[in-house]
Design a protein around this motif. Structure first.
Motif, PDB file in Angstrom:
ATOM      1  N   ASP A  45      38.150  19.103  45.134  1.00 49.72           N
ATOM      2  CA  ASP A  45      37.741  20.307  45.862  1.00 49.72           C
ATOM      3  C   ASP A  45      38.107  21.590  45.130  1.00 49.72           C
ATOM      4  N   TYR A  53      34.759  23.908  45.515  1.00 51.26           N
ATOM      5  CA  TYR A  53      34.927  25.268  46.022  1.00 51.26           C
ATOM      6  C   TYR A  53      35.319  26.193  44.882  1.00 51.26           C
ATOM      7  N   VAL A  57      36.890  30.996  47.147  1.00 49.84           N
ATOM      8  CA  VAL A  57      37.143  30.169  48.329  1.00 49.84           C
ATOM      9  C   VAL A  57      38.585  29.650  48.292  1.00 49.84           C
TER      10      VAL A  57
END
Length: 154
Positions: A45, A53, A57
């Motif tokens: 992630d 992301y 983010v």
């Protein structure tokens, strides 16, 4: 009087018999948490070359820049054994330094409880509280010193 003595002796004998009867051992219920899978998800992630992301983010989720977060993880894992990847007595792999620091920093960032990371990071609430306490207990001085030393070198 002898009746009372006999009654007390009988009571003591009953207590000894009851003490000799084995009681069931109550154990905590173990919840299997796949720490490796949670680490892989966290890494995919945010920390791979092309993360799911973006940096903005990451900053929004963690309230800290990714580079600074990684420096904090490196300082803590180099200095404190508690923030290193370890294997428990049963041979299971524990949480990674990324997971431990993520739990601590996100608790600080959001002011939430430790159980808010149960599903995503596979960290129990007691474990999350423990990581936060360790994070705050002596690491603050080392992180500040390390970051100021790096700022002086820049």
């Amino acid at each position: 009087m002898w009746a009372r003595v006999a009654e007390i002796a009988e009571q003591q004998r009953r207590e000894q018999v009851l003490a000799a009867i084995p009681r069931p051992i109550r154990r905590r219920r173990a919840i299997h948490r796949n720490h490796a899978e949670a680490h892989d998800r966290l890494f995919a992630d945010y920390f791979v070359e092309q993360p799911r992301y973006l940096a903005a983010v990451f900053h929004w989720h963690f309230r800290i820049h990714k580079e600074l977060f990684l420096r904090v993880v490196n300082v803590l894992s180099a200095r404190y054994e508690y923030f290193q990847l370890r294997i428990d007595a049963a041979g299971r792999i524990g949480l990674s330094p990324l997971q431990k620091c993520t739990v601590s920093i996100r608790q600080l960032a959001y002011g939430g409880t430790a159980d808010m990371f149960e599903e995503y990071l596979h960290v129990g609430d007691k474990t999350g509280c423990e990581y936060l306490k360790k994070f705050l207990s002596g690491s603050k001085r080392d992180i500040r010193r390390h970051l100021s030393a790096e700022a002086d070198c820049s």
